[in-house]
Design an enzyme around this catalytic site. Sequence first.
Site, PDB file in Angstrom:
ATOM      1  N   PRO A 266      19.471  39.054  45.896  1.00  0.00           N
ATOM      2  CA  PRO A 266      20.891  38.364  46.095  1.00  0.00           C
ATOM      3  C   PRO A 266      21.425  37.929  44.821  1.00  0.00           C
ATOM      4  CG  PRO A 266      19.182  36.856  46.483  1.00  0.00           C
ATOM      5  CD  PRO A 266      18.296  37.758  46.249  1.00  0.00           C
ATOM      6  N   ARG A 268      25.660  37.731  44.912  1.00  0.00           N
ATOM      7  CA  ARG A 268      27.119  37.101  45.363  1.00  0.00           C
ATOM      8  C   ARG A 268      26.725  35.766  46.174  1.00  0.00           C
ATOM      9  NH1 ARG A 268      31.527  39.825  45.768  1.00  0.00           N
ATOM     10  NH2 ARG A 268      30.464  41.888  45.504  1.00  0.00           N
ATOM     11  N   ARG A 304      38.560  40.354  39.738  1.00  0.00           N
ATOM     12  CA  ARG A 304      38.229  40.821  41.100  1.00  0.00           C
ATOM     13  C   ARG A 304      39.681  41.278  41.801  1.00  0.00           C
ATOM     14  NH1 ARG A 304      36.045  39.129  44.905  1.00  0.00           N
ATOM     15  NH2 ARG A 304      34.509  40.763  45.293  1.00  0.00           N
ATOM     16  N   TYR A 308      39.253  45.171  42.534  1.00  0.00           N
ATOM     17  CA  TYR A 308      38.825  45.566  43.916  1.00  0.00           C
ATOM     18  C   TYR A 308      39.708  45.329  44.795  1.00  0.00           C
ATOM     19  CZ  TYR A 308      34.387  44.899  41.061  1.00  0.00           C
ATOM     20  OH  TYR A 308      33.379  45.185  40.091  1.00  0.00           O
ATOM     21  N   CYS A 333      49.968  41.153  30.232  1.00  0.00           N
ATOM     22  CA  CYS A 333      51.011  42.196  30.322  1.00  0.00           C
ATOM     23  C   CYS A 333      50.804  43.412  30.888  1.00  0.00           C
ATOM     24  CB  CYS A 333      51.583  42.445  28.869  1.00  0.00           C
ATOM     25  SG  CYS A 333      52.356  41.277  28.191  1.00  0.00           S
ATOM     26  N   TYR A 362      30.527  37.175  39.932  1.00  0.00           N
ATOM     27  CA  TYR A 362      31.368  38.286  39.400  1.00  0.00           C
ATOM     28  C   TYR A 362      32.792  37.670  38.834  1.00  0.00           C
ATOM     29  CZ  TYR A 362      27.866  40.709  41.614  1.00  0.00           C
ATOM     30  OH  TYR A 362      26.467  41.276  42.082  1.00  0.00           O
TER      31      TYR A 362
HETATM   32  N1  LLP Z   1      20.754  44.379  42.669  1.00  0.00           N
HETATM   33  C1  LLP Z   1      21.308  45.244  41.954  1.00  0.00           C
HETATM   34  C2  LLP Z   1      20.483  46.298  41.390  1.00  0.00           C
HETATM   35  C3  LLP Z   1      22.649  45.384  41.773  1.00  0.00           C
HETATM   36  O1  LLP Z   1      23.292  46.192  41.283  1.00  0.00           O
HETATM   37  C4  LLP Z   1      23.463  44.298  42.269  1.00  0.00           C
HETATM   38  C5  LLP Z   1      24.903  44.062  42.140  1.00  0.00           C
HETATM   39  C6  LLP Z   1      22.735  43.125  43.057  1.00  0.00           C
HETATM   40  C7  LLP Z   1      21.174  43.393  43.125  1.00  0.00           C
HETATM   41  C8  LLP Z   1      23.429  42.086  43.391  1.00  0.00           C
HETATM   42  O2  LLP Z   1      24.268  42.390  44.657  1.00  0.00           O
HETATM   43  P1  LLP Z   1      24.913  41.247  45.508  1.00  0.00           P
HETATM   44  O3  LLP Z   1      24.067  40.508  46.381  1.00  0.00           O
HETATM   45  O4  LLP Z   1      25.678  40.501  44.434  1.00  0.00           O
HETATM   46  O5  LLP Z   1      25.799  41.920  46.477  1.00  0.00           O
HETATM   47  N2  LLP Z   1      31.347  43.243  40.498  1.00  0.00           N
HETATM   48  C9  LLP Z   1      31.396  43.318  41.963  1.00  0.00           C
HETATM   49  C10 LLP Z   1      30.076  43.388  42.242  1.00  0.00           C
HETATM   50  C11 LLP Z   1      29.259  44.596  41.726  1.00  0.00           C
HETATM   51  C12 LLP Z   1      27.779  44.339  42.269  1.00  0.00           C
HETATM   52  C13 LLP Z   1      26.985  45.061  41.294  1.00  0.00           C
HETATM   53  N3  LLP Z   1      25.469  45.165  41.819  1.00  0.00           N
HETATM   54  C14 LLP Z   1      32.421  42.385  42.711  1.00  0.00           C
HETATM   55  O6  LLP Z   1      32.942  41.586  42.111  1.00  0.00           O
HETATM   56  O7  LLP Z   1      32.529  42.534  43.943  1.00  0.00           O
END
Ligand code: LLP
Length: 408
Positions: A266, A268, A304, A308, A333, A362
Amino acid sequence: MDDSLLKSIAGKYGTPLYVYDGDLVLERCRQFKNAFKGFPVKVKFCYAVKANTSLAILKLIQNQGFGADVVSAGELDAALNAGFKPSDIIYTSNSKSDEDIKAAVKAKINITIDNAAEIEAVEKAGGRKVAFRVNPDVDAKTHPKVSTALSGSKFGLHFTNDIAFNAVKKAVQAGLQPVGIHCHIGSNIKDATAFTEAAGKMMDFAVRLKKELDIKLDFIDFGGGLGVQYKDEIAFTPEQFAGAYKSAVAEGVKKLGYAPEAWFEPGRFIVAEAGIVLAKVNNVKETPAKKFVNVDCGFNVLVRPAMYDAYHKVGVVGKNGEQETYDIAGYLCESGDILAKDRALPKVVKGDLIKIQNAGAYGFSMASNYNSQPLPAEVLVKGGKAHLIRKRQTIKDLYERQLTHSDL
Ligand code: LLP
Protein backbone atom coordinates in the site's frame (compact mmCIF):
# COMPACT_ATOMS: atom_id res chain seq x y z
CA MET A 1 -5.71 19.31 11.33
CA ASP A 2 -7.00 22.35 13.14
CA ASP A 3 -7.08 25.59 11.11
CA SER A 4 -5.45 27.63 13.86
CA LEU A 5 -2.54 25.17 13.96
CA LEU A 6 -2.23 25.30 10.16
CA LYS A 7 -2.18 29.08 10.30
CA SER A 8 0.57 29.18 12.88
CA ILE A 9 2.63 26.56 10.99
CA ALA A 10 2.34 28.57 7.75
CA GLY A 11 3.31 31.70 9.70
CA LYS A 12 6.44 30.00 10.98
CA TYR A 13 7.58 28.03 7.92
CA GLY A 14 6.10 30.00 5.01
CA THR A 15 4.23 28.78 1.94
CA PRO A 16 3.87 26.76 -0.21
CA LEU A 17 4.15 24.08 2.41
CA TYR A 18 3.35 20.40 2.88
CA VAL A 19 1.94 19.61 6.31
CA TYR A 20 1.46 16.00 7.40
CA ASP A 21 -0.54 14.54 10.26
CA GLY A 22 1.84 11.89 11.62
CA ASP A 23 -0.79 10.45 13.94
CA LEU A 24 -3.04 9.79 10.95
CA VAL A 25 -0.19 8.01 9.11
CA LEU A 26 0.21 5.74 12.14
CA GLU A 27 -3.55 5.20 12.34
CA ARG A 28 -3.68 4.19 8.66
CA CYS A 29 -0.80 1.72 9.18
CA ARG A 30 -2.63 0.14 12.12
CA GLN A 31 -5.91 0.05 10.22
CA PHE A 32 -4.25 -1.67 7.27
CA LYS A 33 -2.60 -4.27 9.52
CA ASN A 34 -5.82 -4.93 11.46
CA ALA A 35 -7.73 -5.55 8.26
CA PHE A 36 -5.54 -8.60 7.64
CA LYS A 37 -6.12 -10.24 11.02
CA GLY A 38 -7.21 -13.81 10.34
CA PHE A 39 -5.82 -13.81 6.78
CA PRO A 40 -5.27 -17.43 5.65
CA VAL A 41 -1.46 -17.06 5.29
CA LYS A 42 1.32 -15.01 6.87
CA VAL A 43 1.36 -11.44 5.50
CA LYS A 44 3.97 -8.74 4.96
CA PHE A 45 3.30 -5.11 4.07
CA CYS A 46 5.83 -3.26 1.93
CA TYR A 47 4.92 0.44 1.87
CA ALA A 48 5.30 1.90 -1.64
CA VAL A 49 8.01 4.48 -0.97
CA LYS A 50 7.15 6.43 -4.14
CA ALA A 51 3.93 7.69 -2.57
CA ASN A 52 5.86 9.76 -0.04
CA THR A 53 9.60 9.38 0.26
CA SER A 54 10.34 11.82 3.06
CA LEU A 55 12.60 10.17 5.62
CA ALA A 56 10.60 11.20 8.68
CA ILE A 57 7.45 9.67 7.16
CA LEU A 58 9.35 6.52 6.15
CA LYS A 59 10.58 6.15 9.72
CA LEU A 60 7.04 6.33 11.11
CA ILE A 61 5.94 3.60 8.73
CA GLN A 62 9.02 1.44 9.36
CA ASN A 63 8.30 1.65 13.09
CA GLN A 64 4.91 0.12 12.43
CA GLY A 65 6.62 -3.04 11.19
CA PHE A 66 6.21 -2.37 7.47
CA GLY A 67 8.69 -3.28 4.77
CA ALA A 68 9.27 -1.13 1.68
CA ASP A 69 8.63 -1.32 -2.06
CA VAL A 70 11.25 0.71 -3.95
CA VAL A 71 11.76 1.51 -7.63
CA SER A 72 15.17 3.17 -7.83
CA ALA A 73 18.59 3.34 -6.22
CA GLY A 74 17.42 6.60 -4.61
CA GLU A 75 14.35 5.04 -3.03
CA LEU A 76 16.43 2.06 -1.94
CA ASP A 77 18.87 4.39 -0.21
CA ALA A 78 16.01 6.27 1.46
CA ALA A 79 14.47 3.00 2.69
CA LEU A 80 17.80 1.74 4.09
CA ASN A 81 18.36 5.14 5.67
CA ALA A 82 14.97 5.01 7.34
CA GLY A 83 15.87 1.64 8.88
CA PHE A 84 13.97 -0.85 6.71
CA LYS A 85 15.66 -4.26 6.80
CA PRO A 86 17.00 -5.43 3.40
CA SER A 87 14.93 -8.62 3.62
CA ASP A 88 11.81 -6.42 3.97
CA ILE A 89 12.59 -4.38 0.86
CA ILE A 90 11.42 -5.30 -2.63
CA TYR A 91 12.63 -3.61 -5.80
CA THR A 92 10.08 -3.46 -8.63
CA SER A 93 11.05 -1.15 -11.47
CA ASN A 94 10.27 -2.11 -15.08
CA SER A 95 13.53 -0.62 -16.36
CA LYS A 96 16.65 -1.22 -14.31
CA SER A 97 20.18 -0.48 -15.40
CA ASP A 98 22.89 -3.05 -14.72
CA GLU A 99 24.11 -0.66 -11.99
CA ASP A 100 20.63 -0.62 -10.38
CA ILE A 101 20.64 -4.40 -10.36
CA LYS A 102 24.15 -4.50 -8.87
CA ALA A 103 23.09 -2.08 -6.12
CA ALA A 104 20.03 -4.21 -5.33
CA VAL A 105 22.03 -7.45 -5.23
CA LYS A 106 24.71 -5.82 -3.08
CA ALA A 107 22.10 -4.52 -0.65
CA LYS A 108 20.63 -8.07 -0.38
CA ILE A 109 17.09 -6.90 -1.00
CA ASN A 110 14.39 -8.79 -2.90
CA ILE A 111 14.58 -8.09 -6.60
CA THR A 112 11.85 -8.60 -9.17
CA ILE A 113 12.60 -9.59 -12.74
CA ASP A 114 10.34 -7.58 -15.04
CA ASN A 115 11.71 -8.86 -18.30
CA ALA A 116 13.70 -11.99 -19.23
CA ALA A 117 16.60 -9.76 -20.31
CA GLU A 118 17.22 -8.89 -16.65
CA ILE A 119 18.06 -12.50 -15.76
CA GLU A 120 21.57 -12.24 -17.13
CA ALA A 121 22.23 -8.96 -15.35
CA VAL A 122 21.14 -10.45 -12.00
CA GLU A 123 23.31 -13.50 -12.60
CA LYS A 124 26.31 -11.32 -13.50
CA ALA A 125 25.80 -9.21 -10.39
CA GLY A 126 26.01 -12.41 -8.32
CA GLY A 127 22.33 -12.49 -7.40
CA ARG A 128 20.66 -15.82 -6.73
CA LYS A 129 17.20 -15.46 -5.25
CA VAL A 130 14.74 -13.64 -7.50
CA ALA A 131 11.08 -12.73 -7.73
CA PHE A 132 9.16 -12.12 -10.94
CA ARG A 133 6.84 -9.23 -11.63
CA VAL A 134 4.08 -10.65 -13.79
CA ASN A 135 1.31 -8.97 -15.73
CA PRO A 136 -1.96 -10.80 -15.14
CA ASP A 137 -3.92 -8.73 -17.71
CA VAL A 138 -6.55 -7.38 -15.32
CA ASP A 139 -8.51 -4.19 -15.91
CA ALA A 140 -8.34 -2.32 -12.61
CA LYS A 141 -11.06 0.12 -13.77
CA THR A 142 -9.10 3.14 -12.65
CA HIS A 143 -7.52 6.13 -14.44
CA PRO A 144 -5.70 4.81 -17.55
CA LYS A 145 -2.49 6.52 -16.44
CA VAL A 146 -2.42 4.43 -13.26
CA SER A 147 -3.66 1.14 -14.74
CA THR A 148 -0.66 -1.15 -14.82
CA ALA A 149 -1.79 -4.67 -15.74
CA LEU A 150 -3.58 -4.24 -19.04
CA SER A 151 -2.34 -6.23 -22.02
CA GLY A 152 -0.75 -3.09 -23.51
CA SER A 153 1.06 -2.13 -20.30
CA LYS A 154 4.84 -1.83 -20.08
CA PHE A 155 4.91 -3.54 -16.68
CA GLY A 156 5.71 -7.10 -15.83
CA LEU A 157 6.08 -10.41 -17.57
CA HIS A 158 2.79 -11.04 -19.34
CA PHE A 159 0.99 -14.33 -18.76
CA THR A 160 -0.01 -14.21 -22.42
CA ASN A 161 2.09 -16.45 -24.72
CA ASP A 162 3.72 -17.96 -21.61
CA ILE A 163 6.12 -15.03 -21.38
CA ALA A 164 6.08 -15.15 -17.57
CA PHE A 165 6.35 -18.92 -17.36
CA ASN A 166 9.23 -19.05 -19.84
CA ALA A 167 11.10 -16.34 -17.94
CA VAL A 168 10.88 -18.33 -14.71
CA LYS A 169 12.06 -21.43 -16.56
CA LYS A 170 14.97 -19.51 -18.07
CA ALA A 171 15.97 -18.17 -14.65
CA VAL A 172 16.00 -21.70 -13.19
CA GLN A 173 18.14 -22.90 -16.09
CA ALA A 174 20.51 -20.00 -15.40
CA GLY A 175 20.89 -21.22 -11.82
CA LEU A 176 18.70 -18.59 -10.14
CA GLN A 177 16.22 -19.50 -7.44
CA PRO A 178 12.67 -18.18 -7.89
CA VAL A 179 11.38 -17.19 -4.45
CA GLY A 180 8.44 -14.96 -5.26
CA ILE A 181 5.99 -13.65 -7.81
CA HIS A 182 4.70 -10.10 -7.85
CA CYS A 183 1.99 -8.07 -9.53
CA HIS A 184 0.54 -4.58 -9.18
CA ILE A 185 -2.57 -3.96 -11.21
CA GLY A 186 -2.96 -0.22 -10.70
CA SER A 187 -3.60 2.56 -8.26
CA ASN A 188 -6.54 4.31 -6.57
CA ILE A 189 -8.76 1.27 -7.12
CA LYS A 190 -12.13 1.17 -5.38
CA ASP A 191 -13.51 -2.07 -6.75
CA ALA A 192 -12.86 -5.45 -5.17
CA THR A 193 -13.42 -7.53 -8.30
CA ALA A 194 -10.17 -6.51 -9.99
CA PHE A 195 -8.12 -7.46 -6.90
CA THR A 196 -9.93 -10.81 -6.65
CA GLU A 197 -9.36 -11.55 -10.32
CA ALA A 198 -5.64 -10.77 -9.98
CA ALA A 199 -5.41 -12.90 -6.82
CA GLY A 200 -6.93 -15.90 -8.60
CA LYS A 201 -4.58 -15.55 -11.56
CA MET A 202 -1.53 -15.22 -9.29
CA MET A 203 -2.47 -18.30 -7.28
CA ASP A 204 -3.05 -20.29 -10.49
CA PHE A 205 0.39 -19.26 -11.72
CA ALA A 206 1.97 -20.40 -8.45
CA VAL A 207 0.17 -23.74 -8.85
CA ARG A 208 1.55 -24.09 -12.37
CA LEU A 209 5.09 -23.31 -11.19
CA LYS A 210 4.76 -26.01 -8.54
CA LYS A 211 3.32 -28.60 -10.91
CA GLU A 212 5.53 -28.04 -13.93
CA LEU A 213 8.77 -26.75 -12.43
CA ASP A 214 8.48 -28.00 -8.83
CA ILE A 215 8.95 -24.46 -7.53
CA LYS A 216 7.86 -23.60 -4.01
CA LEU A 217 7.64 -19.83 -3.53
CA ASP A 218 8.41 -17.99 -0.31
CA PHE A 219 5.95 -15.18 -1.16
CA ILE A 220 3.35 -13.90 -3.54
CA ASP A 221 3.27 -10.11 -3.68
CA PHE A 222 -0.08 -8.69 -4.81
CA GLY A 223 1.06 -5.05 -4.96
CA GLY A 224 -0.86 -2.02 -3.74
CA GLY A 225 -3.68 -0.04 -5.26
CA LEU A 226 -6.16 0.55 -2.43
CA GLY A 227 -7.89 3.85 -3.27
CA VAL A 228 -8.92 6.68 -0.99
CA GLN A 229 -11.83 9.12 -1.08
CA TYR A 230 -10.88 12.34 -2.82
CA LYS A 231 -14.38 13.67 -3.53
CA ASP A 232 -17.58 11.91 -2.64
CA GLU A 233 -16.84 8.42 -3.96
CA ILE A 234 -17.99 5.45 -1.91
CA ALA A 235 -15.17 4.56 0.46
CA PHE A 236 -13.30 1.33 -0.22
CA THR A 237 -11.86 0.08 3.05
CA PRO A 238 -8.76 -1.96 3.91
CA GLU A 239 -11.17 -4.64 5.18
CA GLN A 240 -12.74 -4.82 1.72
CA PHE A 241 -9.24 -4.85 0.20
CA ALA A 242 -8.13 -7.78 2.39
CA GLY A 243 -11.50 -9.47 1.83
CA ALA A 244 -11.01 -9.27 -1.94
CA TYR A 245 -7.97 -11.56 -1.62
CA LYS A 246 -8.96 -13.83 1.22
CA SER A 247 -10.87 -16.68 -0.48
CA ALA A 248 -8.74 -16.67 -3.63
CA VAL A 249 -5.60 -17.04 -1.51
CA ALA A 250 -7.17 -19.72 0.74
CA GLU A 251 -8.35 -21.74 -2.27
CA GLY A 252 -5.00 -21.33 -4.02
CA VAL A 253 -3.14 -22.55 -0.95
CA LYS A 254 -5.27 -25.71 -0.91
CA LYS A 255 -4.34 -26.43 -4.52
CA LEU A 256 -0.70 -25.57 -3.87
CA GLY A 257 -0.28 -27.82 -0.87
CA TYR A 258 1.94 -25.24 0.87
CA ALA A 259 1.45 -21.67 2.08
CA PRO A 260 3.62 -18.90 0.64
CA GLU A 261 3.46 -15.55 2.43
CA ALA A 262 1.17 -12.88 0.94
CA TRP A 263 2.78 -9.47 0.52
CA PHE A 264 0.98 -6.19 -0.16
CA GLU A 265 2.35 -2.79 -1.10
CA PRO A 266 0.00 0.00 0.00
CA GLY A 267 1.19 3.52 -0.77
CA ARG A 268 -1.64 6.00 -1.20
CA PHE A 269 -3.83 4.59 1.57
CA ILE A 270 -1.11 5.06 4.18
CA VAL A 271 -0.25 8.70 3.46
CA ALA A 272 -2.76 10.43 1.14
CA GLU A 273 -5.21 11.75 3.71
CA ALA A 274 -2.48 12.80 6.11
CA GLY A 275 -1.08 15.49 3.81
CA ILE A 276 -2.19 19.06 3.13
CA VAL A 277 -0.67 21.66 0.83
CA LEU A 278 -0.86 25.19 2.21
CA ALA A 279 -0.66 27.99 -0.33
CA LYS A 280 -1.00 31.73 0.08
CA VAL A 281 -3.36 33.81 -2.03
CA ASN A 282 -1.41 36.33 -4.09
CA ASN A 283 -4.59 37.96 -5.37
CA VAL A 284 -8.05 37.25 -6.74
CA LYS A 285 -8.59 37.91 -10.42
CA GLU A 286 -11.90 38.30 -12.19
CA THR A 287 -12.16 37.54 -15.91
CA PRO A 288 -15.35 37.58 -18.00
CA ALA A 289 -15.65 33.82 -17.51
CA LYS A 290 -14.24 33.07 -14.07
CA LYS A 291 -12.95 34.17 -10.71
CA PHE A 292 -9.44 32.91 -10.22
CA VAL A 293 -7.70 32.61 -6.87
CA ASN A 294 -4.02 33.03 -7.77
CA VAL A 295 -1.92 31.11 -5.27
CA ASP A 296 1.80 30.82 -4.62
CA CYS A 297 2.16 27.26 -5.94
CA GLY A 298 1.21 25.23 -8.99
CA PHE A 299 1.64 21.81 -10.51
CA ASN A 300 5.31 22.02 -9.60
CA VAL A 301 4.09 21.44 -6.01
CA LEU A 302 1.06 19.18 -6.64
CA VAL A 303 0.88 17.69 -10.13
CA ARG A 304 -2.11 15.37 -9.62
CA PRO A 305 -4.85 17.77 -10.83
CA ALA A 306 -2.89 18.63 -14.01
CA MET A 307 -1.67 15.11 -14.70
CA TYR A 308 -4.70 12.96 -13.83
CA ASP A 309 -7.51 15.54 -13.65
CA ALA A 310 -7.49 14.59 -10.00
CA TYR A 311 -9.94 16.21 -7.60
CA HIS A 312 -8.59 17.50 -4.29
CA LYS A 313 -10.87 19.17 -1.78
CA VAL A 314 -9.82 22.74 -1.03
CA GLY A 315 -10.71 25.13 1.76
CA VAL A 316 -9.80 28.57 3.03
CA VAL A 317 -8.00 28.32 6.37
CA GLY A 318 -10.05 29.89 9.17
CA LYS A 319 -13.06 30.71 6.97
CA ASN A 320 -16.39 28.90 6.54
CA GLY A 321 -19.40 29.08 4.28
CA GLU A 322 -19.74 29.07 0.50
CA GLN A 323 -20.25 32.41 -1.16
CA GLU A 324 -18.39 32.50 -4.43
CA THR A 325 -17.27 30.04 -7.09
CA TYR A 326 -13.57 30.09 -7.85
CA ASP A 327 -10.87 28.25 -9.75
CA ILE A 328 -7.67 27.90 -7.77
CA ALA A 329 -4.97 28.91 -10.25
CA GLY A 330 -1.32 28.02 -9.92
CA TYR A 331 1.45 30.48 -10.75
CA LEU A 332 3.03 28.48 -13.60
CA CYS A 333 2.89 29.62 -17.20
CA GLU A 334 0.62 26.83 -18.37
CA SER A 335 -3.15 26.94 -18.92
CA GLY A 336 -3.33 23.48 -17.36
CA ASP A 337 -1.99 24.81 -14.07
CA ILE A 338 -5.34 24.85 -12.29
CA LEU A 339 -5.34 23.13 -8.90
CA ALA A 340 -9.11 23.08 -8.40
CA LYS A 341 -12.01 24.05 -10.68
CA ASP A 342 -15.37 25.66 -9.93
CA ARG A 343 -15.22 25.45 -6.15
CA ALA A 344 -17.69 27.19 -3.88
CA LEU A 345 -15.66 28.85 -1.14
CA PRO A 346 -16.01 31.65 1.39
CA LYS A 347 -15.07 35.02 -0.09
CA VAL A 348 -11.31 34.86 -0.72
CA VAL A 349 -9.00 37.85 -0.34
CA LYS A 350 -5.28 38.48 -0.82
CA GLY A 351 -3.25 36.91 1.98
CA ASP A 352 -5.73 34.11 2.75
CA LEU A 353 -4.35 30.61 3.11
CA ILE A 354 -5.72 27.89 0.83
CA LYS A 355 -5.49 24.29 2.02
CA ILE A 356 -5.45 21.53 -0.57
CA GLN A 357 -6.39 18.26 1.05
CA ASN A 358 -5.46 14.59 0.61
CA ALA A 359 -2.11 15.60 -0.83
CA GLY A 360 0.12 13.28 1.23
CA ALA A 361 0.50 10.67 -1.52
CA TYR A 362 2.19 11.45 -4.84
CA GLY A 363 2.39 15.08 -3.77
CA PHE A 364 5.88 16.14 -2.71
CA SER A 365 7.32 12.97 -4.25
CA MET A 366 6.21 14.21 -7.70
CA ALA A 367 7.11 17.87 -7.16
CA SER A 368 9.48 19.62 -9.56
CA ASN A 369 11.43 22.81 -10.12
CA TYR A 370 9.42 23.87 -13.18
CA ASN A 371 9.54 27.63 -13.82
CA SER A 372 12.57 27.73 -11.47
CA GLN A 373 10.40 27.39 -8.42
CA PRO A 374 12.24 25.96 -5.40
CA LEU A 375 10.74 22.84 -3.79
CA PRO A 376 8.50 23.55 -0.80
CA ALA A 377 9.27 22.72 2.83
CA GLU A 378 7.58 19.86 4.71
CA VAL A 379 6.30 19.84 8.28
CA LEU A 380 5.20 16.81 10.28
CA VAL A 381 2.72 17.27 13.10
CA LYS A 382 2.74 14.58 15.77
CA GLY A 383 0.99 14.73 19.12
CA GLY A 384 -0.02 18.33 18.33
CA LYS A 385 3.60 19.46 17.82
CA ALA A 386 4.95 20.64 14.48
CA HIS A 387 8.40 19.53 13.27
CA LEU A 388 10.16 20.78 10.16
CA ILE A 389 11.16 17.61 8.25
CA ARG A 390 12.45 19.19 5.03
CA LYS A 391 13.85 22.66 4.59
CA ARG A 392 12.53 24.79 1.76
CA GLN A 393 14.82 24.81 -1.26
CA THR A 394 16.30 28.20 -2.09
CA ILE A 395 16.78 29.88 -5.45
CA LYS A 396 20.51 29.49 -4.88
CA ASP A 397 20.02 25.71 -4.64
CA LEU A 398 18.67 25.75 -8.18
CA TYR A 399 22.07 26.80 -9.50
CA GLU A 400 24.14 24.55 -7.31
CA ARG A 401 24.84 21.78 -9.79
CA GLN A 402 24.92 23.87 -12.95
CA LEU A 403 28.15 24.71 -14.70
CA THR A 404 28.51 27.90 -16.66
CA HIS A 405 31.46 28.00 -19.00
CA SER A 406 32.73 31.46 -19.72
CA ASP A 407 34.12 30.33 -23.10
CA LEU A 408 30.80 29.04 -24.44
N1 LLP B 1 3.52 -1.26 -5.88
C1 LLP B 1 3.94 -0.89 -7.11
C2 LLP B 1 4.82 -1.79 -7.85
C3 LLP B 1 3.54 0.35 -7.64
O1 LLP B 1 3.96 0.70 -8.85
C4 LLP B 1 2.71 1.20 -6.88
C5 LLP B 1 2.29 2.49 -7.40
C6 LLP B 1 2.31 0.78 -5.59
C7 LLP B 1 2.73 -0.46 -5.13
C8 LLP B 1 1.46 1.62 -4.69
O2 LLP B 1 0.19 1.81 -5.19
P1 LLP B 1 -0.90 2.59 -4.29
O3 LLP B 1 -1.20 1.72 -3.11
O4 LLP B 1 -0.31 3.86 -3.89
O5 LLP B 1 -2.05 2.74 -5.20
N2 LLP B 1 1.11 9.14 -9.22
C9 LLP B 1 -0.16 8.45 -9.31
C10 LLP B 1 -0.09 7.05 -8.72
C11 LLP B 1 0.98 6.19 -9.36
C12 LLP B 1 1.10 4.85 -8.72
C13 LLP B 1 2.34 4.17 -9.18
N3 LLP B 1 2.56 2.88 -8.59
C14 LLP B 1 -1.21 9.30 -8.62
O6 LLP B 1 -0.89 10.37 -8.10
O7 LLP B 1 -2.38 8.93 -8.61
